[in-house]
Design a protein around this motif. Structure first.
Motif, PDB file in Angstrom:
ATOM      1  N   ALA A 149       0.826  -1.207   0.000  1.00 59.68           N
ATOM      2  CA  ALA A 149       0.000   0.000   0.000  1.00 59.68           C
ATOM      3  C   ALA A 149       0.860   1.257   0.000  1.00 59.68           C
ATOM      4  N   ALA A 150       2.062   1.178   0.565  1.00 62.13           N
ATOM      5  CA  ALA A 150       2.964   2.332   0.547  1.00 62.13           C
ATOM      6  C   ALA A 150       3.438   2.637  -0.860  1.00 62.13           C
ATOM      7  N   VAL A 151       3.525   1.612  -1.700  1.00 70.28           N
ATOM      8  CA  VAL A 151       3.954   1.818  -3.080  1.00 70.28           C
ATOM      9  C   VAL A 151       2.814   2.371  -3.927  1.00 70.28           C
ATOM     10  N   THR A 152       1.616   1.807  -3.750  1.00 67.92           N
ATOM     11  CA  THR A 152       0.486   2.240  -4.577  1.00 67.92           C
ATOM     12  C   THR A 152      -0.198   3.486  -4.031  1.00 67.92           C
TER      13      THR A 152
ATOM     14  N   ASP B   6      -2.889   3.587  -2.597  1.00 70.14           N
ATOM     15  CA  ASP B   6      -4.311   3.442  -2.891  1.00 70.14           C
ATOM     16  C   ASP B   6      -5.101   3.408  -1.583  1.00 70.14           C
ATOM     17  N   PRO B   7      -6.110   4.274  -1.423  1.00 70.67           N
ATOM     18  CA  PRO B   7      -6.846   4.338  -0.153  1.00 70.67           C
ATOM     19  C   PRO B   7      -7.505   3.019   0.239  1.00 70.67           C
ATOM     20  N   VAL B   8      -8.004   2.262  -0.724  1.00 75.40           N
ATOM     21  CA  VAL B   8      -8.638   0.982  -0.408  1.00 75.40           C
ATOM     22  C   VAL B   8      -7.591  -0.029   0.059  1.00 75.40           C
ATOM     23  N   GLU B   9      -6.456  -0.067  -0.621  1.00 78.16           N
ATOM     24  CA  GLU B   9      -5.393  -0.970  -0.174  1.00 78.16           C
ATOM     25  C   GLU B   9      -4.876  -0.566   1.205  1.00 78.16           C
ATOM     26  N   ILE B  10      -4.852   0.724   1.471  1.00 84.74           N
ATOM     27  CA  ILE B  10      -4.425   1.193   2.787  1.00 84.74           C
ATOM     28  C   ILE B  10      -5.416   0.751   3.856  1.00 84.74           C
ATOM     29  N   ALA B  11      -6.719   0.846   3.560  1.00 86.22           N
ATOM     30  CA  ALA B  11      -7.727   0.388   4.521  1.00 86.22           C
ATOM     31  C   ALA B  11      -7.588  -1.108   4.777  1.00 86.22           C
ATOM     32  N   GLY B  12      -7.340  -1.880   3.722  1.00 84.13           N
ATOM     33  CA  GLY B  12      -7.135  -3.316   3.900  1.00 84.13           C
ATOM     34  C   GLY B  12      -5.885  -3.627   4.697  1.00 84.13           C
ATOM     35  N   ALA B  13      -4.821  -2.852   4.459  1.00 80.08           N
ATOM     36  CA  ALA B  13      -3.588  -3.046   5.219  1.00 80.08           C
ATOM     37  C   ALA B  13      -3.793  -2.742   6.698  1.00 80.08           C
ATOM     38  N   LYS B  14      -4.595  -1.717   6.992  1.00 81.58           N
ATOM     39  CA  LYS B  14      -4.876  -1.383   8.389  1.00 81.58           C
ATOM     40  C   LYS B  14      -5.649  -2.517   9.065  1.00 81.58           C
ATOM     41  N   LEU B  15      -6.610  -3.107   8.355  1.00 80.68           N
ATOM     42  CA  LEU B  15      -7.338  -4.250   8.912  1.00 80.68           C
ATOM     43  C   LEU B  15      -6.387  -5.385   9.280  1.00 80.68           C
TER      44      LEU B  15
END
Length: 297
Positions: free
Chosen positions: A227-230, A232-241
Motif C-alpha cells: 500500500a505504501a507503493v500504490t 491506494d486508499p482501499v489498499e491502505i484500509a485493507g492493510a490497516k485491517l
C-alpha cells in the motif's frame, strides 16, 4: 517489481532501530510508563512528553523524512516512512508521532521536532492533547477519558471528518512493529523457558502459536509495504485491517507463550497489547476499514 528492501532502506531500518534502542530502550520505556501512570486516577496519565527525545527525533529527520531536500527534509517517500514507523511501533515510542510527521510540511517547527502536533480523530478522540502545541481539528470542550495504554493519554470531543490515507498507513506500520516485536519476544522466551525438562518451544502447541504469529506479521507487513507503493486508499484500509489483527492477536498469543509471567505488570507484553488496542480504535477502526474495502469490491 522487486519488493525486497534495497541497501539504503536496510541501512535506514538499522539506523532507526539503533537510535531508538539507545534513546528509548527498555529502561526509558518503563520510566515513561511509571510517569504516564501517575495521573489523577482517570486512566489518562499526566500527559508529559519527553521534549528532548522529540527534538532528537526531529534532528534525526524522523518528522522531515518525506519533505524535499530543498525544504530541509530528507527527501524520501512513503515506502521509507512505513519502515521508520514500524520501528517506532516496535519500540513503543510514545507521543503523536504520525500527526507530527504528517504536519511537518505545513506546521512550522514540526519537522524539526520543536513543535508537537496532535489531531482530532473522526471518532472523537484526541491523543496527547495536553502535551501538544498544535491541535488539528476542533478540540473545544475536550474531556479526559480512561485510556488502557499508560503511554497514550486520551481526550474525547465530538468527532467529524475523515482520516488522511497516509495517517492510516503509518499507524498500520506501527501496528506491524508491535506484531513483529511480539513474535520475536515469544520465540525468544520459548527457546529459553524450560518445562518438564525441555524448552517450551519444543511443544507443538507453542510452535503453532509462534508460527501463526509469524504468518500474521508477514502478511500485514506485505500489505503495508504494498500500500505504501500504490498509495491506494482501499489498499491502505485493507492493510490497516490486517495490521490491527496482527498486532492484537500476536500480543494475545505472546501472552499465552509467556504464561502467567506475561500477565504481570513487570512484563512488557501487556504494553504492546494495550497500544495495539488504542491504535486499532483511534485510527480507522475495523468496522469502518471493512466498509471502505467492501464498498470498493
Amino acid at each position: 517489481m522487486d519488493f525486497r528492501l534495497d541497501q539504503d532502506q536496510r541501512d535506514l531500518v538499522r539506523g532507526v532501530r539503533e537510535l531508538l534502542a539507545g534513546r528509548f530502550g527498555r529502561e526509558a520505556l518503563r520510566a515513561a510508563v511509571d510517569a504516564g501512570g501517575s495521573g489523577d486516577g482517570d486512566g489518562s496519565g499526566d500527559g508529559r512528553l519527553d521534549r528532548g527525545l522529540w527534538k532528537e527525533l526531529g534532528d534525526a529527520g524522523f518528522f522531515a523524512l518525506r519533505l524535499p531536500e530543498e525544504r530541509g527534509g530528507v527527501g524520501l517517500g512513503l515506502p521509507e516512512a512505513v519502515l521508520v514507523f514500524e520501528e517506532a511501533g516496535r519500540a513503543l515510542l510514545p507521543g503523536p508521532l504520525v500527526a507530527t510527521h504528517v504536519a511537518a510540511g505545513s506546521v512550522p517547527g514540526a519537522a524539526e521536532g520543536a513543535v508537537v502536533v496532535t489531531e482530532v480523530s473522526p471518532e472523537g478522540l484526541v491523543p496527547w492533547l495536553e502535551a501538544a502545541d498544535v491541535v488539528l481539528g476542533a478540540a473545544e470542550g475536550a474531556v479526559p477519558v480512561r485510556s488502557v495504554d499508560p503511554l497514550t493519554p486520551l481526550h474525547r470531543v465530538p468527532g467529524t471528518g475523515e482520516w488522511a490515507p497516509e495517517t492510516v498507513l503509518l499507524t498500520a506500520a506501527e501496528q506491524v512493529g508491535t506484531a513483529a516485536w511480539c513474535t520475536d519476544a515469544a520465540v525468544a522466551y520459548a527457546t529459553r523457558r524450560e518445562q518438564f525438562g525441555q524448552v517450551i518451544g519444543g511443544f507443538q502447541a507453542v510452535k503453532h502459536l509462534c508460527a501463526g504469529m509469524l504468518v500474521r506479521t508477514e502478511l500485514a507487513r506485505a500489505a503495508v509495504h504494498g500500500a505504501a507503493v500504490t498509495a491506494d486508499p482501499v489498499e491502505i484500509a485493507g492493510a490497516k485491517l490486517l495490521a490491527d489483527e496482527a498486532a492484537v492477536a500476536n500480543a494475545r498469543d505472546c501472552l499465552q507463550v509467556h504464561g502467567g509471567m506475561g500477565f504481570t505488570w513487570e512484563a512488557d507484553v501487556h504494553l504492546h497489547l494495550k497500544r495495539a488496542w488504542v491504535r486499532a480504535a483511534l485510527v480507522l477502526p475495523g468496522d469502518r476499514a471493512a466498509e471502505e474495502v467492501a464498498a470498493a469490491l
